[in-house]
Design a protein around this motif. Structure first.
Motif, PDB file in Angstrom:
ATOM      1  N   ALA A  92     -33.734 -66.375  15.843  1.00 22.02           N
ATOM      2  CA  ALA A  92     -33.580 -67.805  15.575  1.00 22.02           C
ATOM      3  C   ALA A  92     -32.537 -68.067  14.489  1.00 22.02           C
ATOM      4  N   ARG A  93     -32.164 -67.025  13.741  1.00 19.69           N
ATOM      5  CA  ARG A  93     -31.146 -67.204  12.701  1.00 19.69           C
ATOM      6  C   ARG A  93     -29.727 -67.190  13.280  1.00 19.69           C
ATOM      7  N   LEU A  94     -29.606 -66.960  14.583  1.00 17.60           N
ATOM      8  CA  LEU A  94     -28.332 -67.142  15.272  1.00 17.60           C
ATOM      9  C   LEU A  94     -28.345 -68.529  15.895  1.00 17.60           C
ATOM     10  N   VAL A  95     -27.441 -69.376  15.454  1.00 10.58           N
ATOM     11  CA  VAL A  95     -27.337 -70.740  15.973  1.00 10.58           C
ATOM     12  C   VAL A  95     -26.090 -70.809  16.840  1.00 10.58           C
ATOM     13  N   MET A  96     -26.251 -71.298  18.069  1.00  9.18           N
ATOM     14  CA  MET A  96     -25.126 -71.302  18.998  1.00  9.18           C
ATOM     15  C   MET A  96     -24.450 -72.673  19.018  1.00  9.18           C
ATOM     16  N   ALA A  97     -23.141 -72.649  18.939  1.00  8.53           N
ATOM     17  CA  ALA A  97     -22.333 -73.876  18.955  1.00  8.53           C
ATOM     18  C   ALA A  97     -21.910 -74.170  20.392  1.00  8.53           C
ATOM     19  N   LEU A  98     -22.361 -75.283  20.911  1.00  7.03           N
ATOM     20  CA  LEU A  98     -22.012 -75.673  22.272  1.00  7.03           C
ATOM     21  C   LEU A  98     -20.663 -76.384  22.275  1.00  7.03           C
ATOM     22  N   ARG A  99     -20.079 -76.518  23.454  1.00 12.41           N
ATOM     23  CA  ARG A  99     -18.778 -77.182  23.575  1.00 12.41           C
ATOM     24  C   ARG A  99     -18.914 -78.668  23.239  1.00 12.41           C
ATOM     25  N   VAL A 100     -17.991 -79.161  22.417  1.00 14.09           N
ATOM     26  CA  VAL A 100     -17.954 -80.581  22.063  1.00 14.09           C
ATOM     27  C   VAL A 100     -16.504 -81.046  22.123  1.00 14.09           C
ATOM     28  N   ASP A 101     -16.300 -82.331  21.924  1.00 13.52           N
ATOM     29  CA  ASP A 101     -14.954 -82.896  21.837  1.00 13.52           C
ATOM     30  C   ASP A 101     -14.143 -82.137  20.785  1.00 13.52           C
ATOM     31  N   HIS A 102     -12.829 -81.973  21.030  1.00 10.21           N
ATOM     32  CA  HIS A 102     -12.020 -81.143  20.154  1.00 10.21           C
ATOM     33  C   HIS A 102     -12.010 -81.650  18.717  1.00 10.21           C
ATOM     34  N   ALA A 103     -11.940 -82.945  18.518  1.00 13.07           N
ATOM     35  CA  ALA A 103     -11.931 -83.485  17.154  1.00 13.07           C
ATOM     36  C   ALA A 103     -13.252 -83.183  16.451  1.00 13.07           C
ATOM     37  N   ASP A 104     -14.366 -83.293  17.185  1.00 10.23           N
ATOM     38  CA  ASP A 104     -15.662 -82.952  16.603  1.00 10.23           C
ATOM     39  C   ASP A 104     -15.763 -81.451  16.336  1.00 10.23           C
ATOM     40  N   HIS A 105     -15.198 -80.651  17.248  1.00 12.20           N
ATOM     41  CA  HIS A 105     -15.234 -79.203  17.047  1.00 12.20           C
ATOM     42  C   HIS A 105     -14.501 -78.833  15.753  1.00 12.20           C
ATOM     43  N   LEU A 106     -13.328 -79.406  15.542  1.00 13.76           N
ATOM     44  CA  LEU A 106     -12.606 -79.120  14.297  1.00 13.76           C
ATOM     45  C   LEU A 106     -13.422 -79.567  13.090  1.00 13.76           C
ATOM     46  N   GLY A 107     -13.970 -80.751  13.177  1.00  9.26           N
ATOM     47  CA  GLY A 107     -14.685 -81.300  12.036  1.00  9.26           C
ATOM     48  C   GLY A 107     -15.960 -80.563  11.697  1.00  9.26           C
ATOM     49  N   ARG A 108     -16.665 -80.036  12.703  1.00 13.75           N
ATOM     50  CA  ARG A 108     -17.954 -79.405  12.402  1.00 13.75           C
ATOM     51  C   ARG A 108     -17.807 -78.119  11.593  1.00 13.75           C
ATOM     52  N   HIS A 109     -16.605 -77.553  11.549  1.00 13.11           N
ATOM     53  CA  HIS A 109     -16.398 -76.398  10.682  1.00 13.11           C
ATOM     54  C   HIS A 109     -16.795 -76.715   9.237  1.00 13.11           C
ATOM     55  N   ALA A 110     -16.564 -77.952   8.813  1.00 12.53           N
ATOM     56  CA  ALA A 110     -16.821 -78.321   7.416  1.00 12.53           C
ATOM     57  C   ALA A 110     -18.297 -78.224   7.057  1.00 12.53           C
ATOM     58  N   LEU A 111     -19.164 -78.164   8.073  1.00 19.89           N
ATOM     59  CA  LEU A 111     -20.601 -78.066   7.811  1.00 19.89           C
ATOM     60  C   LEU A 111     -21.021 -76.662   7.395  1.00 19.89           C
ATOM     61  N   ALA A 112     -20.193 -75.667   7.673  1.00 21.43           N
ATOM     62  CA  ALA A 112     -20.521 -74.284   7.318  1.00 21.43           C
ATOM     63  C   ALA A 112     -20.079 -73.981   5.897  1.00 21.43           C
ATOM     64  N   ASP A 113     -20.525 -72.822   5.400  1.00 17.63           N
ATOM     65  CA  ASP A 113     -20.184 -72.412   4.039  1.00 17.63           C
ATOM     66  C   ASP A 113     -19.090 -71.350   3.998  1.00 17.63           C
TER      67      ASP A 113
END
Length: 767
Positions: free
Chosen positions: A621-642
């Motif tokens: 459960a500590r592996l979280v999978m990133a599903l396909r999203v809109d490209h702008a959202d995909h770029l932006g969601r990187h900022a949520l990680a550390d």
């Protein structure tokens, strides 16, 4: 007296073709043959002519036992053994016959043919050469055809062609020599000449199956799939279960993108020829073209389990790589060792791109690429003259990914920013037209967008040459929908590889590789067949106007914990090797509550990754999978990680650029080869060289330390923001001017008649 009379009667029956009566007669006379080998020999020959080679052998051996050094008897013995498939013994008998009588022509011919049948091509060639030197009678079309076959197997292609032409001079209707001559022309890259010759031969002397399959292969080589399909349909009409007919038809259908039909044909071939490595390999490649990775793996596994053929193939390497794509690490370490050893000693083939992913070894990469180029691109590059009519420099970017793809995203802004007063820019598309927004942007950015995806190679080459380019740039290399043949034949006076393939193409037809001082450091030029052009800063283009969504995105909407460290790795699954995953799991184990955010590439890969985590003591459960999203959202969601955790031997490339552009620091291990140094180049460009480490231990220690130190992570983000604000990485206008300086130097050297040389392009900021 009576015995002699009976023997003469036996011989008369034998000569008259009355074999049964002759055999009975010889058997009657045989008891009277006191120590004479003649009757045993004649009886053996009669039985042999009747088709009973096993019984014939007994009598010929009896004759040889009585007269041990008779060249005729020894030659007869060799013929019988050869018919029984006991070729090594036959060769020994023929050699004994020649030893007894060096001028015995029949034994020389038989020895050469037997060696050819055994696949001992070098020895056979010497035997045929001896016949030529001695000028024995009986040197006919079959002889020249067999000699040519030996030479072909030894890759002495020009000499083979001479032999096949000699065969056709002796017998213009010799079907096998005609087919072989056509095949030689294809090996020489003269496919159109081969096709015209084979069609003429078919009209003049008739079309054999061998000639038709060779003709079909020539059309496949030219990517002229529709007429190739017609040829293989005719082959299968004549012989519905012919292996080459089925595989040829499947390849033609695949080329026409009729994937389901191609798979159906190969399934039939697999059922009929389960012991053919070639059939299994073609089935695997066709399933890959149809996006069926699991089916491809099954085919490559069947191929790898079969005895190896005379010609080394890539079955084991393709099995390993495609299992990597599914994160199936079954027997990974021993299989990789075997693949690398086989690639080094020549017992198997390791395709160039797969080599980049399997080993951080630039010397191996050069070896694999050079071998691939030599075996697959035999056409000689036409040296096109430099343009002298003035005007802007004409650039052609050649790619199969001018669409919603990493290459499309990276190139779009660069194409928009080329100085149109100095450059005329063409995009040559090798891939399917998608009509997506990125492709529309690319179309609007260039002076000419040329779809050559469905053109046969000859037509495509002629079309691109007609543009009058100064420089053609290959954005594919040995990846994706590449058309390396265009560059092998020559489509511009200057040709370079860039961006899509991080390594050498190992080919004489590419002049330059575009890199930078980090990806190809001083001293590494020896690993490149091309001359290295070092661009200022990082070699990778970026988009300073990219759409990126950060505001409003939350960890919760992506299944991430709010108050825990989130490590991220959005690299393709084939880049996550077991040792890299081991390190990631040790990092998770040392940072309680943390998670690893991975790209969801396939359900099978995800399941295998979770199983691998559990096997290493980490809750899946500590592996979280990133599903396909809109490209702008995909770029932006990187900022949520550390922190982004990179991989080796193949780094994050576009994915590292995406992460840094969104403000996410990237931790990387630097390798020896281009593919393992790209993230380091990007980090140097944004002022974070301290995130480049040189060992697994340092990588894990740094990740764990950062996970435990929120202030250090905040400092990294601040430094990254400052580096981005300086604009070194995402200053696309500055990047375009630096690239243009390199292109101008390449064009000017060519126009002056100077050979390509390595050089560093000027940094426009410093001018």
């Amino acid at each position: 007296m009576a015995a002699n009379l009976d023997l003469r009667q036996c011989i008369a029956l034998h000569q008259d073709g009355q074999l049964d009566e002759a055999i009975r007669c010889y058997r009657r006379v045989l008891p009277q043959d006191h120590g004479d080998a003649q009757v045993n020999r004649l009886l053996g020959l009669a039985l042999f002519a009747k088709g009973d080679a096993a019984e014939a052998l007994k009598h010929v051996q009896a004759a040889v036992a009585r007269v041990t050094n008779d060249p005729t008897l020894l030659n007869d013995l060799g013929n019988v053994l050869r018919a029984l498939g006991r070729r090594p013994e036959a060769v020994q008998a023929f050699r004994r016959a020649i030893g007894a009588d060096p001028g015995f022509a029949f034994a020389h011919f038989n020895l050469a043919d037997a060696l050819l049948e055994m696949g001992h091509h070098a020895e056979a060639m010497e035997a045929y050469r001896t016949i030529l030197i001695r000028r024995f009678a009986g040197i006919d079309a079959d002889f020249h055809n067999n000699l040519g076959t030996c030479l072909m197997a030894l890759d002495r292609v020009e000499e083979a062609f001479t032999a096949f032409r000699a065969a056709l001079a002796a017998d213009p209707a010799h079907a096998a020599a005609a087919a072989h001559a056509g095949a030689v022309l294809q090996r020489l890259g003269r496919n159109r000449e081969s096709i015209e010759f084979l069609r003429h031969t078919a009209r003049t002397h008739g079309a054999t199956l061998q000639l038709l399959t060779t003709l079909g292969q020539g059309l496949l080589n030219l990517t002229d799939y529709a007429p190739a399909l017609e040829i293989f349909d005719e082959v299968l009409r004549l012989q519905p279960e012919l292996e080459r007919g089925l595989t040829g038809r499947g390849l033609a259908l695949s080329g026409l993108r009729r994937d389901a039909d191609a798979v159906a044909v190969l399934d039939r071939a697999v059922a009929l020829y389960p012991a053919s490595r070639s059939v299994q390999l073609i089935s695997g490649n066709i399933r890959l073209a149809g996006k069926d990775t699991e089916g491809a793996i099954a085919a490559f596994a069947r191929a790898a389990a079969l005895p190896p053929g005379r010609i080394p193939d890539a079955a084991q390497a393709m099995l390993l790589f495609n299992r990597m794509r599914l994160c199936d690490w079954s027997d990974f370490a021993p299989t990789r060792r075997a693949v690398l050893a086989g690639a080094t000693d020549g017992s198997l083939r390791l395709p160039p791109f797969e080599a980049l992913c399997i080993a951080d070894d630039p010397g191996l990469h050069l070896h694999c690429a050079s071998l691939h180029a030599r075996e697959n691109q035999r056409a000689r590059r036409t040296a096109l003259p430099a343009r002298t009519d003035g005007g802007p420099i004409r650039i052609g970017y050649v790619s199969g990914e001018l669409r919603e793809h990493a290459v499309g995203h990276l190139m779009a802004r660069l194409l928009e920013l080329h100085d149109r007063s100095a450059f005329e820019v063409h995009a040559i598309s090798l891939g399917r037209l998608t009509g997506d927004a990125v492709q529309a942007r690319l179309r609007a950015a260039v002076d000419g967008f040329h779809d050559i995806s469905t053109m046969p190679d000859e037509t495509a080459v002629a079309h691109v040459r007609g543009l009058g380019l100064d420089i053609a740039i290959d954005l594919n290399g040995y990846t994706g929908d590449s058309r390396t043949v265009l560059f092998a034949q020559g489509i511009a006076p200057v040709q370079a590889v860039f961006l899509g393939y991080p390594g050498t193409m190992g080919a004489p037809f590419m002049d330059y590789v575009l890199a930078d001082a980090v990806t190809v450091p001083d001293g590494a030029d020896r690993f490149y067949a091309e001359k290295v052009v070092r661009l200022p800063g990082c070699f990778m283009p970026t988009d300073d106007q990219r759409e990126i969504t950060i505001a409003g995105l939350t960890r919760a909407q992506f299944g991430l914990p709010e108050d825990a460290v989130v490590f991220c790795c959005f690299n393709n699954t084939h880049k996550i090797l077991p040792e890299a995953f081991d390190g990631m799991m040790r990092i998770l184990a040392a940072t309680p509550g943390s998670v690893l955010w991975l790209r969801e590439e396939s359900a099978v890969a995800t399941s295998n990754l979770r199983d691998a985590a559990a096997a290493r003591g980490i809750d899946p459960a500590r592996l979280v999978m990133a599903l396909r999203v809109d490209h702008a959202d995909h770029l932006g969601r990187h900022a949520l990680a550390d922190l982004f955790l990179d991989t080796l031997p193949y780094n994050a490339h576009t994915t590292a650029c995406d992460a840094l552009g969104a403000g996410l620091p990237v931790l990387t291990r630097i390798g020896e080869a281009f593919a393992g140094r790209v993230a380091a180049s990007l980090l140097h460009a944004v002022g974070l060289p301290d995130l480049v480490v040189d060992s697994d231990a340092a990588f894990e220690a740094r990740a764990i330390a950062l996970a435990k130190d929120a202030a250090a992570r905040a400092d990294l983000r601040a430094r990254l923001a400052a580096g981005l604000a300086e604009g070194r990485l995402f200053d696309t206008p500055r990047y375009a001017r630096g690239l243009e300086d390199a292109l101008r130097t390449m064009r000017d050297r060519n126009r002056s008649g100077s050979a390509p040389v390595a050089f560093a392009a000027a940094d426009p900021q410093a001018l």
